[in-house]
Design a protein around this motif. Sequence first.
Motif, short mmCIF file in Angstrom:
data_model
loop_
_atom_site.label_atom_id
_atom_site.label_comp_id
_atom_site.label_asym_id
_atom_site.label_seq_id
_atom_site.Cartn_x
_atom_site.Cartn_y
_atom_site.Cartn_z
N GLU A 1 22.69 -34.85 -10.64
CA GLU A 1 23.49 -35.25 -9.30
C GLU A 1 23.64 -34.04 -8.22
N ARG A 2 24.26 -33.14 -8.86
CA ARG A 2 24.86 -31.87 -7.84
C ARG A 2 23.51 -31.41 -7.68
N PHE A 3 22.49 -30.94 -8.43
CA PHE A 3 21.42 -30.39 -8.07
C PHE A 3 20.65 -31.08 -6.77
N ASN A 4 20.52 -32.22 -6.84
CA ASN A 4 19.88 -33.18 -5.79
C ASN A 4 20.71 -33.25 -4.59
N ALA A 5 22.14 -33.14 -4.62
CA ALA A 5 22.92 -33.39 -3.47
C ALA A 5 22.82 -32.16 -2.75
N GLU A 6 22.68 -31.04 -3.34
CA GLU A 6 22.60 -29.52 -2.74
C GLU A 6 20.98 -29.00 -2.56
N PHE A 7 20.01 -29.68 -2.97
CA PHE A 7 18.94 -29.26 -3.05
C PHE A 7 18.31 -28.81 -1.58
N GLN A 8 18.49 -29.86 -0.70
CA GLN A 8 18.26 -29.46 0.89
C GLN A 8 18.78 -28.38 1.24
N ALA A 9 19.86 -27.98 1.30
CA ALA A 9 20.73 -26.85 1.62
C ALA A 9 20.21 -25.61 0.83
N MET A 10 19.99 -25.66 -0.35
CA MET A 10 19.47 -24.57 -1.11
C MET A 10 17.81 -24.27 -0.39
N SER A 11 16.93 -25.25 -0.33
CA SER A 11 15.70 -25.08 0.19
C SER A 11 15.48 -24.59 1.51
#
Length: 186
Positions: free
Chosen positions: A138-148
């Motif tokens: 859940e946390r990873f998916n929420a932050e993935f766009q910003a990390m990308s």
Amino acid sequence: MNMRATITPKSDQLNADDLVNTEITINITNVSIVGGDQPVSINYHNDNGRPYKPNKTMRKVMVALWGDDETQYAGRSMTLFTEPSVTWAGKAVGGLEIKAMSHIDKDATLSLTATRGKKRTIKIAKLEAAQPQTYGDERFNAEFQAMSLAIENGEMTAAQIIELCEQAGALNEQQKNQLINVKGDK
């Protein structure tokens, strides 16, 4: 993504700057006596090649509470934080210190020589053995766009983001691969 991602130093070891206004509980996987100015290298779960290299005072704490057989330290945990009063060459530069340790019967108070002729009282809390935490989908998916975006814009590499994430919890292989497969400006 958070501001901490933008201040992580590029280094081959865990540094005081990594833990500004925070702390980390590490789960030890290996301890090596390597000699030199920093004779002890402590690897821990998800260290990403950046071991903890304790200063002499913190090595004294470990020996006092865990004994001198470093081969017994694997599987134990400790909480580290930045102590701004740590000195080097007579100047306060800040350094990593131990706040809590697993495998001790109760909280401990030690009086150790910190500098020539000066004793220092160090308090270590009892830490229940910590289990490695996961970063969570859940946390990873929420932050993935910003990390990308950070990778695509060349602000950080996938390896830097993985290292930063794993300070909070272990990424699974699928999460790591998603980050590795993001194409960044080179």
